[in-house]
Design a protein around this motif. Sequence first.
Motif, short mmCIF file in Angstrom:
data_model
loop_
_atom_site.label_atom_id
_atom_site.label_comp_id
_atom_site.label_asym_id
_atom_site.label_seq_id
_atom_site.Cartn_x
_atom_site.Cartn_y
_atom_site.Cartn_z
N TRP A 274 6.26 -0.01 11.97
CA TRP A 274 7.04 -1.24 11.85
C TRP A 274 7.03 -1.76 10.42
O TRP A 274 8.06 -2.17 9.87
CB TRP A 274 6.48 -2.29 12.80
N ARG A 275 5.86 -1.70 9.78
CA ARG A 275 5.72 -2.17 8.41
C ARG A 275 6.53 -1.30 7.44
O ARG A 275 7.06 -1.81 6.45
CB ARG A 275 4.24 -2.20 8.03
N GLN A 276 6.62 0.00 7.73
CA GLN A 276 7.38 0.88 6.85
C GLN A 276 8.86 0.53 6.83
O GLN A 276 9.55 0.74 5.82
CB GLN A 276 7.21 2.35 7.28
N PRO B 169 7.61 1.31 0.80
CA PRO B 169 6.94 1.96 1.94
C PRO B 169 6.23 3.24 1.54
O PRO B 169 6.68 3.97 0.64
CB PRO B 169 8.10 2.26 2.89
N ASP C 56 0.90 -0.44 -1.26
CA ASP C 56 0.81 -1.07 0.07
C ASP C 56 -0.51 -0.67 0.73
O ASP C 56 -0.57 0.24 1.56
CB ASP C 56 2.01 -0.64 0.92
N VAL D 256 2.24 -0.52 14.40
CA VAL D 256 2.40 -1.57 13.38
C VAL D 256 2.66 -0.94 12.01
O VAL D 256 3.46 -1.45 11.22
CB VAL D 256 1.15 -2.48 13.34
N PHE D 257 1.98 0.18 11.73
CA PHE D 257 2.22 0.90 10.49
C PHE D 257 3.69 1.30 10.37
O PHE D 257 4.33 1.09 9.33
CB PHE D 257 1.31 2.13 10.42
N ARG E 223 10.05 -2.44 6.92
CA ARG E 223 10.26 -3.73 6.26
C ARG E 223 9.66 -3.82 4.86
O ARG E 223 9.91 -4.78 4.14
CB ARG E 223 9.68 -4.85 7.13
N SER E 224 8.86 -2.83 4.48
CA SER E 224 8.19 -2.88 3.19
C SER E 224 9.16 -2.55 2.06
O SER E 224 10.02 -1.68 2.18
CB SER E 224 7.03 -1.88 3.17
N TRP F 97 -2.32 -2.28 2.85
CA TRP F 97 -2.39 -2.58 4.29
C TRP F 97 -1.81 -1.43 5.12
O TRP F 97 -2.37 -1.07 6.16
CB TRP F 97 -1.65 -3.88 4.59
N SER F 98 -0.72 -0.85 4.65
CA SER F 98 -0.14 0.28 5.39
C SER F 98 -1.10 1.46 5.41
O SER F 98 -1.24 2.15 6.42
CB SER F 98 1.19 0.70 4.75
#
Length: 465
Positions: A243-245, A251, A196, A240-241, A247-248, A198-199
Amino acid sequence: MASFAPLQRLVISIAVLASFVTFLDGTVVNVALPAISRELGGGITTQQWVVDAYLITLSALILLAGSVSDAYGRVLVMRIGLIAFGGASIAVAAAFDPLTLIIARAAQGAAGALLVPSSLALITATMRADVQSRAIGVWTAFTTGAQLVGPLLGGLFVDYLSWRFVFLINVIPIGITLLLLSRLRLPEHPRGITVDWWSGALCAIGLGAVVFALIEQPNLGWQSPAIWIPAVAGAALFAVFLWRQQRSASPLMPLWLFRVRDFGWGNLATFFVYAALSLNGFVVGVYLQQGAGLSATAAGLASLPMTILMILVSSRAGQWAGRWGPRIFMTVGPLLMAVGALMLLLVSTDFDYWWQVLPAMIVMGLGLSLTVAPLTAAILGAIDENHSGIASAVNNAVSRVAGLLVVAMLSTIVGGTLDLDGFHNAAWFTAMLLVIGGVVSWVGIRRNPAAPAPVDAAATGPTPH
């Protein structure tokens, strides 16, 4: 290491040397800060950035590096990390102004992030059960040794050669590690694991922007757009990081880990305790030279009692925690360290190391020795073995982010200048952080004392600075 097979000895040697350079670099720098500031200028702001540029990239990328290591192979990632770390170390040593130095330090941290997870992964991938535990014990002993020799080596180089040689220390062990790595033959193939990226970018940029605002705020003020815009943007990117964790599918930092009570509360205690340790290490290393007039070598030796006590006592504290549970040690240890921090208020203009600093270092060392192994055993003992690697990586990242943020806030904490009043302000703040860490442990930790504590797991926890 006579009890290990030849391949195991080779793996342990590589893992130890690869990690050693990153831990060594974290301990030598504090005693070199006054000399760097004298030669390149910039005052306390430059000193903060020299430390935090390294910690920003190291802490932000260490989780990403674990995924990269799993996806592309530990040997390849380690080789890239070693070459990059060596090149960045040479760039730091050759820096001719603060900006060049800070950029090179950030590159060092990014390379260091590739080394720590891949070195431990080599051990866990090639050894099992008792052999793995003994190998991790050897790894811990040598990386702890980096703490022991780092400040002394740094002080000697600063006093008798130049601060630049402090960063060239790494080149020799890196060369040896690359040579050993060329002899290692492991069947490693790409595993199709999704990284990931982007994360990783969100975490690194978000942390970097917030730290920039904290360090530069005393110079420009919060009303300046150059401060509040990075602060708000950095906080938003980090949100945002997170939040992404949630849903990834893969993660970097699985947030469900923090819902496990002892893991979540243990990491909160880690944050406060390691923030205090980072603040204390920075302030003592710099003030004893700039304020008390000690040489860099003497300043490097000043905190040696803490490290010696940790080596002598921490493994026994881990055994005690296995018998009686970690909660009492995670409470008493930080509170004892807080007493040691307050003892630094005895430091006065009529400076005397033996009566004003040494007793505080001994008390803090005892408290630290009671804290480290129980703290990490409680955190990793709360998570099943299948997730122990990511749990350890998260705990490492938490400890480094704590140090990153407290050093960024240094000017605010000391009141702008690290004079005697600023040193005393830092002592009060350090004690406050440690008291909070002890209270958090008492309130939050609930592991059944009858359950066996994985003492050896303490080896993979964060190393104190």
